[in-house]
Design an enzyme around this catalytic site. Structure first.
Site, short mmCIF file in Angstrom:
data_model
loop_
_atom_site.label_atom_id
_atom_site.label_comp_id
_atom_site.label_asym_id
_atom_site.label_seq_id
_atom_site.Cartn_x
_atom_site.Cartn_y
_atom_site.Cartn_z
CG HIS A 298 -57.04 26.66 -5.07
ND1 HIS A 298 -56.53 27.79 -5.67
CD2 HIS A 298 -56.77 25.63 -5.92
CE1 HIS A 298 -55.99 27.47 -6.84
NE2 HIS A 298 -56.12 26.15 -7.01
CG HIS B 204 -56.40 21.01 -6.42
ND1 HIS B 204 -57.21 21.03 -7.53
CD2 HIS B 204 -55.56 22.07 -6.53
CE1 HIS B 204 -56.87 22.06 -8.30
NE2 HIS B 204 -55.88 22.72 -7.71
#
Ligand code: 5GP
Ligand code: ZN
Length: 140
Positions: A99, A101
């Site tokens: 992922h 941020h």
């Protein structure tokens, strides 16, 4: 992957505040935000880390993240954003589904820059380091 929090979010099996759904990517608000609007952008497919992702998928993920970041900044009236990845346990990764941020930044929010994640003492010989790293391009 069953048991993976972010796979569950990507498949709509776990509640999240989704803000964007693309063909191969999903963006949703971080449950413990560093600043208002802190967003995570993930591939729908399970890869534990960025290092596991094929280059083409990495490209699509970053393309989505760059687009989402601009929208988040505009919507939040933020002054800028940090975009980053904790890749691996030692880098601070806690959820092992890759992922990115996106952390919107605001004047006077008290946060630091990307350079505040680690600090080294002493000086390294940069040419020696560059030689070592260049070898990684030829040996793979
Ligand atoms: P990491 O340290 O792995 O880069 O960051 C994982 C992030 O996921 C953390 O910022 C954490 O707050 C967020 N997070 C963990 N579990 C959940 C969840 O169930 N839902 C959402 N929306 N965010 C989560
Ligand atoms: Zn997953």
């Amino acid at each position: 992957m069953s048991g993976c929090l972010f796979c569950q979010i990507a498949q709509g099996q776990r509640p999240a505040h989704n803000i964007f759904e693309g063909e191969g990517t999903v963006a949703f608000l971080d449950i413990l935000p560093c600043t208002p609007g802190h967003t995570l952008v993930i591939p729908r497919h399970h890869y534990a880390t960025l290092s596991e992702m094929p280059a083409e998928e990495v490209g699509k993920l970053f393309q989505a993240a760059a687009m989402v970041a601009e929208r988040v900044q505009a919507a939040m009236g933020a002054a800028g954003f940090n975009m980053g990845i904790n890749n691996g346990k030692e880098a601070g990764q806690e959820v092992f589904h890759a992922h990115i941020h996106i952390i919107p930044r605001y004047q006077g929010d008290g946060g630091g820059s990307m350079k505040s994640v680690a600090r080294m003492s002493g000086k390294e010989d940069l040419e020696q380091l560059a030689t070592k790293i260049r070898q990684a391009f030829t040996s793979s």
